[in-house]
Design a protein around this motif. Structure first.
Motif, PDB file in Angstrom:
ATOM      1  N   SER A   3       0.813  -1.221   0.000  1.00  0.00           N
ATOM      2  CA  SER A   3       0.000   0.000   0.000  1.00  0.00           C
ATOM      3  C   SER A   3       0.849   1.275   0.000  1.00  0.00           C
ATOM      4  CB  SER A   3      -0.962  -0.002   1.179  1.00  0.00           C
ATOM      5  OG  SER A   3      -0.257   0.040   2.393  1.00  0.00           O
ATOM      6  N   GLN A   4       2.037   1.226   0.592  1.00  0.00           N
ATOM      7  CA  GLN A   4       2.900   2.403   0.594  1.00  0.00           C
ATOM      8  C   GLN A   4       3.376   2.718  -0.824  1.00  0.00           C
ATOM      9  OE1 GLN A   4       6.370   2.108   3.064  1.00  0.00           O
ATOM     10  NE2 GLN A   4       7.040   4.189   2.621  1.00  0.00           N
ATOM     11  N   THR A   5       3.725   1.698  -1.588  1.00  0.00           N
ATOM     12  CA  THR A   5       4.143   1.887  -2.978  1.00  0.00           C
ATOM     13  C   THR A   5       3.010   2.477  -3.796  1.00  0.00           C
ATOM     14  OG1 THR A   5       5.629  -0.002  -2.783  1.00  0.00           O
ATOM     15  CG2 THR A   5       5.090   0.724  -5.007  1.00  0.00           C
ATOM     16  N   VAL A   6       1.810   1.968  -3.588  1.00  0.00           N
ATOM     17  CA  VAL A   6       0.643   2.482  -4.312  1.00  0.00           C
ATOM     18  C   VAL A   6       0.398   3.930  -3.950  1.00  0.00           C
ATOM     19  CG1 VAL A   6      -1.859   2.264  -4.577  1.00  0.00           C
ATOM     20  CG2 VAL A   6      -0.440   0.218  -4.558  1.00  0.00           C
ATOM     21  N   ASN A   7       0.404   4.246  -2.668  1.00  0.00           N
ATOM     22  CA  ASN A   7       0.139   5.625  -2.236  1.00  0.00           C
ATOM     23  C   ASN A   7       1.185   6.601  -2.762  1.00  0.00           C
ATOM     24  OD1 ASN A   7      -2.181   4.911  -0.859  1.00  0.00           O
ATOM     25  ND2 ASN A   7      -1.119   4.599   1.077  1.00  0.00           N
ATOM     26  N   GLU A   8       2.452   6.194  -2.771  1.00  0.00           N
ATOM     27  CA  GLU A   8       3.505   7.075  -3.264  1.00  0.00           C
ATOM     28  C   GLU A   8       3.407   7.304  -4.769  1.00  0.00           C
ATOM     29  OE1 GLU A   8       7.171   5.309  -2.036  1.00  0.00           O
ATOM     30  OE2 GLU A   8       6.925   5.903   0.047  1.00  0.00           O
ATOM     31  N   PHE A  37       4.468   1.277  -9.175  1.00  0.00           N
ATOM     32  CA  PHE A  37       3.063   1.514  -9.496  1.00  0.00           C
ATOM     33  C   PHE A  37       2.924   2.606 -10.549  1.00  0.00           C
ATOM     34  CE2 PHE A  37      -1.172   3.355  -8.562  1.00  0.00           C
ATOM     35  CZ  PHE A  37      -1.945   2.215  -8.696  1.00  0.00           C
ATOM     36  N   ALA A  38       3.629   3.711 -10.359  1.00  0.00           N
ATOM     37  CA  ALA A  38       3.588   4.808 -11.326  1.00  0.00           C
ATOM     38  C   ALA A  38       4.181   4.372 -12.663  1.00  0.00           C
ATOM     39  CB  ALA A  38       4.334   6.020 -10.778  1.00  0.00           C
ATOM     40  N   SER A  39       5.301   3.662 -12.626  1.00  0.00           N
ATOM     41  CA  SER A  39       5.923   3.188 -13.868  1.00  0.00           C
ATOM     42  C   SER A  39       4.993   2.281 -14.657  1.00  0.00           C
ATOM     43  CB  SER A  39       7.223   2.441 -13.568  1.00  0.00           C
ATOM     44  OG  SER A  39       8.184   3.306 -13.042  1.00  0.00           O
ATOM     45  N   PHE A  40       4.271   1.424 -13.949  1.00  0.00           N
ATOM     46  CA  PHE A  40       3.324   0.514 -14.598  1.00  0.00           C
ATOM     47  C   PHE A  40       2.301   1.303 -15.406  1.00  0.00           C
ATOM     48  CE2 PHE A  40      -0.695  -1.782 -14.572  1.00  0.00           C
ATOM     49  CZ  PHE A  40      -0.320  -3.014 -15.068  1.00  0.00           C
ATOM     50  N   TYR A  41       1.716   2.336 -14.792  1.00  0.00           N
ATOM     51  CA  TYR A  41       0.681   3.103 -15.482  1.00  0.00           C
ATOM     52  C   TYR A  41       1.243   4.088 -16.500  1.00  0.00           C
ATOM     53  CZ  TYR A  41      -3.026   0.838 -13.091  1.00  0.00           C
ATOM     54  OH  TYR A  41      -3.898  -0.127 -12.675  1.00  0.00           O
ATOM     55  N   ALA A  85      -8.819   1.488 -12.424  1.00  0.00           N
ATOM     56  CA  ALA A  85      -7.891   0.632 -11.683  1.00  0.00           C
ATOM     57  C   ALA A  85      -6.913   1.467 -10.859  1.00  0.00           C
ATOM     58  CB  ALA A  85      -7.141  -0.291 -12.628  1.00  0.00           C
ATOM     59  N   VAL A  86      -6.458   2.586 -11.412  1.00  0.00           N
ATOM     60  CA  VAL A  86      -5.561   3.480 -10.658  1.00  0.00           C
ATOM     61  C   VAL A  86      -6.284   4.004  -9.430  1.00  0.00           C
ATOM     62  CG1 VAL A  86      -4.443   5.732 -10.672  1.00  0.00           C
ATOM     63  CG2 VAL A  86      -4.118   4.222 -12.567  1.00  0.00           C
ATOM     64  N   LEU A  87      -7.508   4.444  -9.605  1.00  0.00           N
ATOM     65  CA  LEU A  87      -8.249   4.987  -8.469  1.00  0.00           C
ATOM     66  C   LEU A  87      -8.460   3.948  -7.378  1.00  0.00           C
ATOM     67  CD1 LEU A  87     -10.925   7.163 -10.301  1.00  0.00           C
ATOM     68  CD2 LEU A  87      -8.795   7.914  -9.237  1.00  0.00           C
ATOM     69  N   LYS A  88      -8.591   2.684  -7.763  1.00  0.00           N
ATOM     70  CA  LYS A  88      -8.738   1.601  -6.784  1.00  0.00           C
ATOM     71  C   LYS A  88      -7.401   1.183  -6.181  1.00  0.00           C
ATOM     72  CE  LYS A  88     -12.710  -0.570  -8.976  1.00  0.00           C
ATOM     73  NZ  LYS A  88     -13.171  -1.785  -9.681  1.00  0.00           N
ATOM     74  N   GLY A  89      -6.302   1.604  -6.793  1.00  0.00           N
ATOM     75  CA  GLY A  89      -4.981   1.223  -6.303  1.00  0.00           C
ATOM     76  C   GLY A  89      -4.554  -0.157  -6.756  1.00  0.00           C
TER      77      GLY A  89
END
Length: 108
Positions: A3-8, A37-41, A85-89
């Motif tokens: 969750s920390q990776t997603v939030n960042e 997470f950011a790189s993926f999107y 999907a991004v909004l859901k994390g």
């Protein structure tokens, strides 16, 4: 996913969904501290933006506006799936082409 990776990475991931300028901003934000997470999107949106440009430059020009419109709607649906999907994390590839985008843009 942690969750920390997603939030960042969520802010950059959301920004990447808004036009090419947003994609560039997200890429710059993600340069210093790489977030998976950011790189993926960013990869997903780079691929969708390329598809969108190809639709405008090639499909509309050579196959006609009706087919171009249908392809544009399909690209929008892929964008919407990714954005939700991004909004859901969640890390969720877009159907059909998402895995190819991840492989094609591995270096990002």
């Amino acid at each position: 996913m942690e969750s920390q990776t997603v939030n960042e990475g969520k802010t950059a991931a959301i920004i990447s969904h808004f036009t090419v300028i947003g994609l560039i901003i997200a890429f710059v934000l993600n340069m210093n501290k790489k977030n998976s997470f950011a790189s993926f999107y960013i990869k997903q949106m780079l691929g969708l933006n390329i598809l969108y440009m190809a639709n405008i430059w090639l499909v509309y020009k050579y196959l006609g506006s009706t087919i171009g419109w249908v392809v544009g709607v399909l690209i929008f649906v892929l964008w919407l799936i990714s954005f939700l999907a991004v909004l859901k994390g969640e890390k969720k590839t877009v159907p059909v082409v998402g895995d190819q985008f991840q492989n094609l843009f591995k270096g990002i």
